[in-house]
Design a protein around this motif. Structure first.
Motif, PDB file in Angstrom:
ATOM      1  N   ASN A 201      15.336   1.921   6.419  1.00  0.00           N
ATOM      2  CA  ASN A 201      14.342   2.049   5.352  1.00  0.00           C
ATOM      3  C   ASN A 201      14.607   3.229   4.417  1.00  0.00           C
ATOM      4  O   ASN A 201      13.718   3.649   3.679  1.00  0.00           O
ATOM      5  N   GLY A 202      15.819   3.750   4.441  1.00  0.00           N
ATOM      6  CA  GLY A 202      16.186   4.788   3.483  1.00  0.00           C
ATOM      7  C   GLY A 202      15.786   6.199   3.852  1.00  0.00           C
ATOM      8  O   GLY A 202      15.891   7.108   3.027  1.00  0.00           O
ATOM      9  N   LEU A 203      15.322   6.408   5.091  1.00  0.00           N
ATOM     10  CA  LEU A 203      14.959   7.742   5.566  1.00  0.00           C
ATOM     11  C   LEU A 203      16.069   8.237   6.484  1.00  0.00           C
ATOM     12  O   LEU A 203      16.389   7.578   7.471  1.00  0.00           O
ATOM     13  N   LEU A 204      16.668   9.378   6.166  1.00  0.00           N
ATOM     14  CA  LEU A 204      17.806   9.866   6.936  1.00  0.00           C
ATOM     15  C   LEU A 204      17.354  10.731   8.106  1.00  0.00           C
ATOM     16  O   LEU A 204      16.794  11.812   7.901  1.00  0.00           O
TER      17      LEU A 204
ATOM     18  N   ASP B 117       0.836  -1.197   0.000  1.00  0.00           N
ATOM     19  CA  ASP B 117       0.000   0.000   0.000  1.00  0.00           C
ATOM     20  C   ASP B 117       0.877   1.256   0.000  1.00  0.00           C
ATOM     21  O   ASP B 117       2.021   1.224   0.462  1.00  0.00           O
ATOM     22  N   ASN B 118       0.345   2.351  -0.484  1.00  0.00           N
ATOM     23  CA  ASN B 118       1.032   3.639  -0.383  1.00  0.00           C
ATOM     24  C   ASN B 118       0.742   4.219   0.994  1.00  0.00           C
ATOM     25  O   ASN B 118      -0.316   4.811   1.218  1.00  0.00           O
ATOM     26  N   PHE B 119       1.662   4.045   1.922  1.00  0.00           N
ATOM     27  CA  PHE B 119       1.444   4.525   3.285  1.00  0.00           C
ATOM     28  C   PHE B 119       1.471   6.051   3.369  1.00  0.00           C
ATOM     29  O   PHE B 119       1.092   6.625   4.386  1.00  0.00           O
ATOM     30  N   GLY B 120       1.908   6.701   2.293  1.00  0.00           N
ATOM     31  CA  GLY B 120       1.826   8.153   2.269  1.00  0.00           C
ATOM     32  C   GLY B 120       0.393   8.643   2.363  1.00  0.00           C
ATOM     33  O   GLY B 120       0.143   9.766   2.828  1.00  0.00           O
ATOM     34  N   ASP B 121      -0.551   7.803   1.952  1.00  0.00           N
ATOM     35  CA  ASP B 121      -1.965   8.180   2.065  1.00  0.00           C
ATOM     36  C   ASP B 121      -2.416   8.284   3.521  1.00  0.00           C
ATOM     37  O   ASP B 121      -3.440   8.918   3.808  1.00  0.00           O
TER      38      ASP B 121
ATOM     39  N   SER C  83       6.718   1.257  18.554  1.00  0.00           N
ATOM     40  CA  SER C  83       7.836   0.893  17.677  1.00  0.00           C
ATOM     41  C   SER C  83       7.440   0.711  16.215  1.00  0.00           C
ATOM     42  O   SER C  83       8.259   0.268  15.425  1.00  0.00           O
ATOM     43  N   ARG C  84       6.221   1.054  15.839  1.00  0.00           N
ATOM     44  CA  ARG C  84       5.727   0.733  14.495  1.00  0.00           C
ATOM     45  C   ARG C  84       6.617   1.279  13.381  1.00  0.00           C
ATOM     46  O   ARG C  84       6.871   2.460  13.257  1.00  0.00           O
ATOM     47  N   GLU C  85       7.112   0.340  12.562  1.00  0.00           N
ATOM     48  CA  GLU C  85       7.925   0.697  11.398  1.00  0.00           C
ATOM     49  C   GLU C  85       7.103   1.451  10.361  1.00  0.00           C
ATOM     50  O   GLU C  85       7.644   2.189   9.528  1.00  0.00           O
ATOM     51  N   HIS C  86       5.787   1.277  10.444  1.00  0.00           N
ATOM     52  CA  HIS C  86       4.871   1.918   9.496  1.00  0.00           C
ATOM     53  C   HIS C  86       5.020   3.442   9.503  1.00  0.00           C
ATOM     54  O   HIS C  86       4.730   4.092   8.491  1.00  0.00           O
ATOM     55  N   ALA C  87       5.454   4.018  10.623  1.00  0.00           N
ATOM     56  CA  ALA C  87       5.633   5.465  10.679  1.00  0.00           C
ATOM     57  C   ALA C  87       6.697   5.919   9.685  1.00  0.00           C
ATOM     58  O   ALA C  87       6.549   6.936   9.009  1.00  0.00           O
ATOM     59  N   VAL C  88       7.763   5.141   9.591  1.00  0.00           N
ATOM     60  CA  VAL C  88       8.811   5.451   8.614  1.00  0.00           C
ATOM     61  C   VAL C  88       8.285   5.247   7.199  1.00  0.00           C
ATOM     62  O   VAL C  88       8.547   6.051   6.300  1.00  0.00           O
ATOM     63  N   TRP C  89       7.532   4.159   6.995  1.00  0.00           N
ATOM     64  CA  TRP C  89       6.969   3.917   5.660  1.00  0.00           C
ATOM     65  C   TRP C  89       6.087   5.079   5.223  1.00  0.00           C
ATOM     66  O   TRP C  89       6.117   5.496   4.058  1.00  0.00           O
ATOM     67  N   ALA C  90       5.282   5.603   6.150  1.00  0.00           N
ATOM     68  CA  ALA C  90       4.364   6.686   5.812  1.00  0.00           C
ATOM     69  C   ALA C  90       5.134   7.942   5.403  1.00  0.00           C
ATOM     70  O   ALA C  90       4.779   8.607   4.419  1.00  0.00           O
ATOM     71  N   LEU C  91       6.189   8.271   6.129  1.00  0.00           N
ATOM     72  CA  LEU C  91       7.001   9.431   5.766  1.00  0.00           C
ATOM     73  C   LEU C  91       7.694   9.217   4.428  1.00  0.00           C
ATOM     74  O   LEU C  91       7.705  10.107   3.566  1.00  0.00           O
ATOM     75  N   TYR C  92       8.245   8.024   4.247  1.00  0.00           N
ATOM     76  CA  TYR C  92       8.967   7.724   3.005  1.00  0.00           C
ATOM     77  C   TYR C  92       8.013   7.735   1.813  1.00  0.00           C
ATOM     78  O   TYR C  92       8.285   8.368   0.789  1.00  0.00           O
ATOM     79  N   ASP C  93       6.886   7.053   1.946  1.00  0.00           N
ATOM     80  CA  ASP C  93       5.912   7.020   0.844  1.00  0.00           C
ATOM     81  C   ASP C  93       5.274   8.385   0.620  1.00  0.00           C
ATOM     82  O   ASP C  93       4.794   8.683  -0.479  1.00  0.00           O
ATOM     83  N   GLY C  94       5.273   9.218   1.662  1.00  0.00           N
ATOM     84  CA  GLY C  94       4.762  10.581   1.530  1.00  0.00           C
ATOM     85  C   GLY C  94       5.757  11.524   0.880  1.00  0.00           C
ATOM     86  O   GLY C  94       5.469  12.712   0.732  1.00  0.00           O
ATOM     87  N   GLY C  95       6.915  11.003   0.495  1.00  0.00           N
ATOM     88  CA  GLY C  95       7.896  11.783  -0.250  1.00  0.00           C
ATOM     89  C   GLY C  95       9.090  12.270   0.541  1.00  0.00           C
ATOM     90  O   GLY C  95      10.030  12.825  -0.029  1.00  0.00           O
TER      91      GLY C  95
END
Length: 212
Positions: A114-117, A36-40, A82-94
């Motif tokens: 996950n590639g977020l600095l 899913d696009n977690f940026g949504d 500890s949800r990793e989904h928070a990082v996914w949401a930021l990353y998918d949000g651009g």
């Protein structure tokens, strides 16, 4: 994982402290697949009112930040669960970089994997950055991982520290599995030596584990 070397982009000033992972992505969306696009779902409950309409007073709903790739926030960003989904949401949000005085420990670790600095800068520097960005919405900043510097909207340069291993992985675009695969030859050599002489291997590991 996408490599991170330098990034020049619009920076969004989120002048809040203790932004927890439940604010970044609410628990309702934790059962969604990674595809899913977690940026949504990024800041969903903060971004919308009770009727589900976007709030005009929330920073990221402003069109000037539609292309923001850098987030500047207050201390203790990413605290909470500890949800990793928070990082996914930021990353998918651009977003590719988050700058703050401090981060939740697990969020910081998840971000690097996950590639977020996550960039730590002193509190006074971050407050000055927030003031500069709020005074000139849509301002751009530069984050240089190779040089370990942040260039402020008006040209000042700040240095930041990062551990060598995650820095290497981010620069090369390697997650932990990718990095392990780069060591395949050494791993295979280790396995051959262990198979050739198991007794020697056991003695060697015992000596390391229980030094006299």
């Amino acid at each position: 994982m996408e490599a991170f070397t330098q990034l020049e982009a619009v920076a969004a000033p989120l002048a809040r402290i203790n932004v927890d992972t439940d604010q970044i992505v609410p628990a309702l969306y934790l059962q969604k697949p990674r595809s899913d696009n977690f940026g949504d779902y990024l800041f969903h409950d903060v971004r919308h009112d009770a009727a589900g309409m976007r709030r005009s007073d929330f920073l990221l709903n402003d069109p000037v930040y539609a292309q923001a790739r850098i987030l500047v926030a207050g201390r203790n960003f990413g605290c909470g669960s500890s949800r990793e989904h928070a990082v996914w949401a930021l990353y998918d949000g651009g977003f590719r970089a988050v700058i703050a005085p401090s981060f939740g420990d697990i969020f910081h670790s998840n971000a690097l994997k996950n590639g977020l600095l996550p960039v730590r800068l002193p509190e006074d520097v971050v407050q000055a950055l927030l003031a500069e960005l709020l005074a000139a919405p849509g301002s751009r900043m530069r984050v240089d991982l190779e040089a370990q510097t942040v260039t402020r909207p008006y040209g000042g340069i700040e240095r930041f520290a990062i551990d060598p291993f995650p820095r290497h992985c981010l620069l090369q675009g390697l997650d932990e599995i990718d990095y392990t695969l780069t060591q395949r030859r050494r791993i295979e050599d280790f396995e051959r030596r262990r198979e050739a002489d198991p007794a020697l291997f056991i003695q060697s590991t015992e000596r390391k584990a229980f030094p006299t």
